[in-house]
Every structure is written in C-alpha cells, then in structure tokens.
Design a protein around this motif. Structure first.
Motif, mmCIF file in Angstrom:
data_model
loop_
_atom_site.group_PDB
_atom_site.id
_atom_site.type_symbol
_atom_site.label_atom_id
_atom_site.label_comp_id
_atom_site.label_asym_id
_atom_site.label_seq_id
_atom_site.Cartn_x
_atom_site.Cartn_y
_atom_site.Cartn_z
ATOM 1 N N PRO A 165 -8.672 5.249 0.614
ATOM 2 C CA PRO A 165 -10.322 5.182 -0.517
ATOM 3 C C PRO A 165 -10.292 3.754 -1.837
ATOM 4 O O PRO A 165 -10.901 3.596 -2.093
ATOM 5 N N VAL A 166 -9.079 4.538 -2.465
ATOM 6 C CA VAL A 166 -8.114 4.079 -3.486
ATOM 7 C C VAL A 166 -8.510 1.301 -3.318
ATOM 8 O O VAL A 166 -9.058 1.293 -4.122
ATOM 9 N N GLY A 203 -3.980 -10.615 -4.761
ATOM 10 C CA GLY A 203 -4.812 -9.871 -5.901
ATOM 11 C C GLY A 203 -5.548 -8.470 -5.493
ATOM 12 O O GLY A 203 -4.755 -7.467 -5.714
ATOM 13 N N LEU A 204 -5.632 -8.138 -4.039
ATOM 14 C CA LEU A 204 -5.305 -6.757 -3.441
ATOM 15 C C LEU A 204 -4.441 -6.010 -3.504
ATOM 16 O O LEU A 204 -4.680 -4.405 -4.553
ATOM 17 N N THR A 256 -4.587 -2.675 -6.258
ATOM 18 C CA THR A 256 -4.668 -1.427 -6.113
ATOM 19 C C THR A 256 -3.292 -0.526 -6.255
ATOM 20 O O THR A 256 -3.499 0.842 -6.794
ATOM 21 N N ASN A 257 -2.540 -0.806 -6.485
ATOM 22 C CA ASN A 257 -0.762 -0.239 -6.992
ATOM 23 C C ASN A 257 -1.198 -0.318 -8.345
ATOM 24 O O ASN A 257 -0.746 0.365 -8.960
ATOM 25 N N ARG A 258 -2.175 -1.384 -9.593
ATOM 26 C CA ARG A 258 -2.380 -0.518 -10.509
ATOM 27 C C ARG A 258 -2.984 0.643 -10.137
ATOM 28 O O ARG A 258 -2.843 1.644 -11.693
ATOM 29 N N GLN A 309 0.613 2.549 -11.341
ATOM 30 C CA GLN A 309 0.627 2.597 -12.635
ATOM 31 C C GLN A 309 -0.473 3.262 -13.742
ATOM 32 O O GLN A 309 -0.150 3.410 -14.604
ATOM 33 N N GLY A 310 -1.382 4.447 -12.397
ATOM 34 C CA GLY A 310 -2.034 5.038 -13.080
ATOM 35 C C GLY A 310 -3.163 4.229 -13.970
ATOM 36 O O GLY A 310 -4.470 4.771 -14.731
ATOM 37 N N GLU A 311 -3.651 3.013 -13.717
ATOM 38 C CA GLU A 311 -4.750 2.477 -14.194
ATOM 39 C C GLU A 311 -5.970 3.207 -13.691
ATOM 40 O O GLU A 311 -6.004 3.739 -12.934
#
Length: 154
Positions: A40-41, A61-62, A66-68, A72-74
C-alpha cells in the motif's frame, strides 16, 4: 521488483499446497526490496507519479520516496509536497483550474465538487499562493483518511 514477483509466487496458497503434496516445507520468503515491503505504501508513491506528474514512475524515484515513508518515517504530506513543488511539476505550468483538479485527484482521490472547486479557484485568483492552497488540502481530514487507507502518517 523481481523479488516481489518471486515472493508472490513462493508465498502463494497454490505453491504451499503443492509443497504440502510432496511433503516439502514451503518456508517463507520476504523480499529485501523496500518497494515490496509494504505494497500500500508503494501504491501511494506510484499514484503520485501517475496522477500528479502524469507519467510512470522511475525505479530510483520509486525506491527513494517509498524508503522515505517506510524506513525514515516521512509523512504523506511531505511526499505530496515533494511532488507538487518539484521542478518537473512546476515546469508543466498548469492553469489554476488544472492545478485545483490535480489537487483533488491526487490528494482526495476524487474529482472536485463544484462548490469546492470554485472556492479554491477564486482563492487562487484573489492572490492565494499555490503552496497555501496545497496546504489547505494536506491539512484536511479527507487527506488524513487517504493516508490511513495507505497505512502512512498524514
């Protein structure tokens, strides 16, 4: 990713049934790729590309966006701001009407209602900055609900 595809097959009910028939432990496979960790993220980020930027995502970019969100709790609002304030988006030079429509589609996941659409367009015509209008959408309960749907912080 290919890992995600493999994970889908190796963790499927059908594969588990086949292993059971032959007395084999199917085990569990978890893809190491960030884009496969929380579908979902990843879908939230993909929609930023397809709706906001009107194009397919690029892999780098994806993975980054997505990692952020995952590691990283973005917050969702920061991701959306990143897209709407990007040079790529700004270079499109959308009209006020196009801009407001994209805000509704991207942030609320729907087409604009006539009253809201007219209100936001009038605000822009009266001198509101696009960033201020963007924040009006991002700090709404409707956006919070969208973020909850995707399992991210608004």
């Amino acid at each position: 990713s290919y890992y995600g595809i493999f994970s889908g097959f190796s963790n499927s009910v059908e594969f588990r049934g086949l292993c059971q028939q032959f007395g084999i432990d199917a085990g569990n496979y978890i893809s190491p790729e960030v884009v496969d960790q929380n579908p979902p993220v990843t879908a939230f980020v993909v929609r930023m590309y397809t709706i906001c930027l009107d194009r397919n995502f690029d892999s780098i970019g994806l993975y980054d966006w997505t990692n952020r969100l995952i590691n990283q709790g973005e917050k969702g609002k920061n991701i959306v701001r990143g897209f709407f304030l990007s040079q790529e988006f700004l270079a499109k030079q959308h009209s006020n009407e196009e801009y407001v429509t994209l805000l509704y589609r991207t942030i609320f996941n729907r087409m604009p209602d006539e009253i809201g659409f007219q209100d936001w367009c009038h605000r822009l015509a009266d001198g509101y900055s696009r960033e201020k209008v963007l924040d009006g959408f991002l700090y709404s309960s409707e956006f919070s609900e969208l973020c909850q749907h995707y399992g991210i912080l608004s």
